[in-house]
Design an enzyme around this catalytic site. Structure first.
Site, PDB file in Angstrom:
ATOM      1  N   ARG A  67       0.599  -1.197  -0.023  1.00 41.75           N
ATOM      2  CA  ARG A  67       0.089  -0.079   0.111  1.00 41.75           C
ATOM      3  C   ARG A  67       0.949   1.204   0.074  1.00 41.75           C
ATOM      4  O   ARG A  67       0.681   2.246  -0.691  1.00 41.75           O
ATOM      5  CB  ARG A  67      -0.948   0.093   1.177  1.00 41.75           C
ATOM      6  CG  ARG A  67      -2.106  -0.934   1.061  1.00 41.75           C
ATOM      7  CD  ARG A  67      -3.032  -0.914   2.324  1.00 41.75           C
ATOM      8  NE  ARG A  67      -3.599   0.467   2.442  1.00 41.75           N
ATOM      9  CZ  ARG A  67      -4.379   0.878   3.397  1.00 41.75           C
ATOM     10  NH1 ARG A  67      -4.233   0.100   4.395  1.00 41.75           N
ATOM     11  NH2 ARG A  67      -5.032   2.113   3.210  1.00 41.75           N
ATOM     12  N   HIS A 116      -7.647   8.129  11.514  1.00 43.42           N
ATOM     13  CA  HIS A 116      -7.216   6.690  11.539  1.00 43.42           C
ATOM     14  C   HIS A 116      -5.742   6.390  11.310  1.00 43.42           C
ATOM     15  O   HIS A 116      -5.452   5.413  10.930  1.00 43.42           O
ATOM     16  CB  HIS A 116      -7.807   6.025  10.299  1.00 43.42           C
ATOM     17  CG  HIS A 116      -9.566   6.000  10.151  1.00 43.42           C
ATOM     18  ND1 HIS A 116     -10.349   5.813   9.166  1.00 43.42           N
ATOM     19  CD2 HIS A 116     -10.213   6.227  11.508  1.00 43.42           C
ATOM     20  CE1 HIS A 116     -11.485   5.833   9.759  1.00 43.42           C
ATOM     21  NE2 HIS A 116     -11.677   6.133  10.962  1.00 43.42           N
ATOM     22  N   CYS A 159      13.363  -1.913  22.113  1.00 42.61           N
ATOM     23  CA  CYS A 159      13.011  -3.209  23.007  1.00 42.61           C
ATOM     24  C   CYS A 159      13.063  -4.441  21.993  1.00 42.61           C
ATOM     25  O   CYS A 159      12.804  -5.492  22.821  1.00 42.61           O
ATOM     26  CB  CYS A 159      11.688  -2.950  23.647  1.00 42.61           C
ATOM     27  SG  CYS A 159      10.139  -3.108  22.654  1.00 42.61           S
ATOM     28  N   THR A 197     -16.706  12.065   1.818  1.00 44.43           N
ATOM     29  CA  THR A 197     -16.757  10.777   2.640  1.00 44.43           C
ATOM     30  C   THR A 197     -18.429  10.701   2.885  1.00 44.43           C
ATOM     31  O   THR A 197     -19.106  11.493   2.646  1.00 44.43           O
ATOM     32  CB  THR A 197     -16.195  10.893   3.987  1.00 44.43           C
ATOM     33  OG1 THR A 197     -16.720   9.966   4.882  1.00 44.43           O
ATOM     34  CG2 THR A 197     -16.526  12.345   4.631  1.00 44.43           C
ATOM     35  N   SER A 198     -18.641   9.374   2.874  1.00 49.73           N
ATOM     36  CA  SER A 198     -20.219   9.019   2.890  1.00 49.73           C
ATOM     37  C   SER A 198     -20.787   9.192   4.396  1.00 49.73           C
ATOM     38  O   SER A 198     -21.745   9.094   4.814  1.00 49.73           O
ATOM     39  CB  SER A 198     -20.470   7.719   2.656  1.00 49.73           C
ATOM     40  OG  SER A 198     -19.615   6.914   3.250  1.00 49.73           O
ATOM     41  N   VAL A 223     -19.236  13.437  -5.020  1.00 54.13           N
ATOM     42  CA  VAL A 223     -19.682  13.174  -6.232  1.00 54.13           C
ATOM     43  C   VAL A 223     -21.116  12.550  -6.361  1.00 54.13           C
ATOM     44  O   VAL A 223     -21.866  12.688  -7.453  1.00 54.13           O
ATOM     45  CB  VAL A 223     -18.626  12.486  -6.928  1.00 54.13           C
ATOM     46  CG1 VAL A 223     -17.470  13.025  -7.392  1.00 54.13           C
ATOM     47  CG2 VAL A 223     -18.537  10.931  -6.220  1.00 54.13           C
ATOM     48  N   GLU A 224     -21.622  12.200  -5.246  1.00 55.41           N
ATOM     49  CA  GLU A 224     -22.947  11.607  -5.247  1.00 55.41           C
ATOM     50  C   GLU A 224     -23.793  11.708  -3.818  1.00 55.41           C
ATOM     51  O   GLU A 224     -23.108  12.305  -2.886  1.00 55.41           O
ATOM     52  CB  GLU A 224     -22.674  10.065  -5.471  1.00 55.41           C
ATOM     53  CG  GLU A 224     -21.815   9.446  -4.274  1.00 55.41           C
ATOM     54  CD  GLU A 224     -21.384   7.923  -4.526  1.00 55.41           C
ATOM     55  OE1 GLU A 224     -21.717   7.318  -5.656  1.00 55.41           O
ATOM     56  OE2 GLU A 224     -20.922   7.279  -3.785  1.00 55.41           O
TER      57      GLU A 224
HETATM   58 ZN   LIG Z   1       9.584  -1.047  21.695  1.00 57.56          ZN
END
Ligand SMILES: [Zn+2]
Length: 251
Positions: A67, A116, A159, A197-198, A223-224
């Protein structure tokens, strides 16, 4: 309609813009849902979960590297750029985004709440506050895992626990600090722009009504039609890269 929205923006003391996958899609970022079927035989819902990471962290990292490689080629579009300029002319401006691609910051937006997370960051799975910026440090965190194969999940240089992408997975709560800041911005807003966004996923689904209850007007750019459309005070139909610069010309 465009003129009335421009007047509302010009009069606003506090503006909140909420963005989602639509604005990223205009920059060529494949949308999350749309990615289904593109990658091997897995679905995002089966990879973007804490259970998937516990079961096979190398596979989850392979998917996130794939991604990242797609997002690396994307550039902010005229919609992102307009929002960055708008921040400079509104007394209080907050950008809330569901997108993890970092394109708003790349466009110059500064007061950004990434609901997010951000795909270019990773964090230690054992130490929640130890984060790494993998884009600016050119994979420094991943180089800490040089004893492992390049496909393996990177390890925390401090760590030794596995690093994980610093994004919110299915089944995980949002960062409380980010969520509280988003709610506070919504209550403070005179005007909320909901872009691409919906607005069906919490907390974005709740923000427009919180803002409206506090007296704000809501503008939808999409757009919709969406579930938000009937609640919006103004509806601007079209891609954000077209609609937002057109709006700016009237300011
Ligand atoms: Zn760590």
């Amino acid at each position: 309609m465009l003129t009335r929205v421009a007047e509302a923006i010009a009069a606003a003391r506090a503006v909140v813009a909420v963005t989602g996958a639509g604005i990223s899609a205009e920059s060529g970022v494949p949308t999350f849902r749309g990615a289904g079927g593109l990658w091997k035989r897995f679905r995002p819902e089966q990879l973007a979960t804490p259970e998937a990471f516990a079961r096979d962290p190398d596979l989850v990292w392979e998917w996130y590297r794939w991604r990242r490689a797609m997002i690396a080629a994307a550039r902010p579009n005229a919609g992102h750029e307009m929002l960055a300029r708008l921040e400079a002319r509104v007394p209080r401006f907050t950008l809330l985004t569901q997108n993890v691609d970092g394109l708003h910051r790349l466009a110059g937006s500064r007061n950004v709440l990434e609901l997010h997370g951000n795909i270019w960051r990773s964090r230690c799975s054992a130490e929640p506050d130890r984060g790494f910026d993998d884009r600016s440090s050119r994979g420094q965190a991943e180089e800490a895992a040089s004893d492992a194969s390049p496909a393996a999940a990177p390890r925390c240089p401090s760590c030794g626990a596995r690093l994980r992408p610093d994004v919110v997975w299915f089944g995980e709560p949002l960062d409380t600090r980010v969520l509280e800041a988003a709610m506070a911005a919504a209550r403070d807003a005179d005007l909320v722009l909901v872009i691409g966004t919906s607005a069906v996923v919490y907390p974005v689904a709740a923000l427009p009504s919180i803002a409206r209850a506090a007296g704000a007007r809501v503008v939808e750019v999409n757009v919709e039609d969406t579930p938000l459309t009937s609640e919006a005070d103004f509806v601007l139909r079209g891609p954000s890269a077209i609609v937002l610069p057109a709006l700016e010309r009237l300011l």
